[in-house]
Design a protein around this motif. Sequence first.
Motif: not given
Ligand code: HEM
Length: 408
Positions: A23, A147-148, A164, A194, A197-198, A201, A221, A225-226, A229-230, A233, A400, A402
Amino acid sequence: MEGLSRRKALLAGGTLGAVGALGMAAPASARALWTWSPRGSVAGAGVGADPRTVWDPDVDRVISALLDQGGVSQVNELLRTWITNDQPLPSGFPDDVRELMEHARQLPSWADHDKLAQAHDFNRRRGLYLGVLYGMASGMMSTVIPKEARAVYYSYGGANMKDRISKTAKLGYDIGTRDAYAPGGEMTVTCVKTRMVHAAVRHLLPQSPQWNRSAPEGIPISQADLMVTWHSLATTVMQTMREWQIPISDGDAEAYLHSWQVTAHMLGVRDEYIPVSWDEADRQAEQVLDPVLAPTPEGRDLARILLELGSELDGGVLSEPLLRAFTRYTLGDRIADWLDIDREPVHSPMIETFWPPFIAAREFGLGFPGSDETYWLFDELLRQFVLLYLSEADYPISIEIPQGNRPS
Ligand code: HEM
């Protein structure tokens, strides 16, 4: 579902939450004022800080230190063995990590288990539409949230979208399960991981030269931003189901909202930013989601990959032209043009003409004016995505922390 292994389904279905987890926000809107009132939140009040300047300080601090000190591999090993909501944390975590996880796994005091049970029932009854919408609406929309799109593209997972996607799809699956937030379920664990993870990041992306070159922001993030993305969805899915005139009772709508409110909280969003009702969600989305949508080269590339993966489903019954036409129909001409998704000569008119009567035929038993083949194709579209949506992976998916960014 012969020939469609769960693994293949899950991987190919990247469209699911992967979709939902990518997102962003554009520079112009980033300067706009945040005026949404915390009176419309589940907290009912708040300090009103601009959520674009708020991250997740406690978790960020601990995970940053962990990354700097080099203890991530050991923590990831332990995370692999922590699966269910009621499972005690395995021993061996550093004290500060354990403490933050114990804190982060607590449900909010306002979590209502009756509503969560009804949300599961709604997911079961409406999974048919939820699956295709998480994939084709939320997933594709994530690629026009700059951004996402950039964060996903330049983070470690960006180099391996299939992996991913399967990880992100886990969240989409877990939220719809019967015990999502109850003992034995897995959604609490998925959210806590998660959230970690965020936090990683946020620490890592600012060290990426490519991300710095393309993303005009300091720390990724934010709370805003969260919520963007919410909305891509929860709010987008609810709005589209209403546009399609799918009957949804007030109780179901409220329960579905509740499951996403709890999820926002568990991902670290402050209660003062979580909308208390669908009206408030629509109002907030108008302010935070709609204005930030924009094309980027990274988003275009991600969209191309998602469409290719989607059309691999079940040996390609869902052809790319069908998925492209459906994306254009669901997200509109403007977004489709941004993503270089042309109007399809055969499939676009077919969907525009026959999708509304198809829904009416399914929901109200009205006669379908198109051919049997068209009905079958539409039905197959729903069926393929619901299989993805309702299929738990037949192998363990481990979310996991990163330890680096996308290898250049
Ligand atoms: C990782 C869900 C918001 C960027 C993840 C993962 C989940 C997830 C389940 C773990 C999967 C993984 O490790 O690959 C969500 C949900 C969000 C949200 C439900 C909001 C309701 C965001 C936003 C951003 C973002 C706003 C960026 C602006 C990322 C990144 C990863 C990640 C970069 C890690 C990727 C990696 O493995 O390097 N997110 N996310 N997410 N999310 Fe989110």
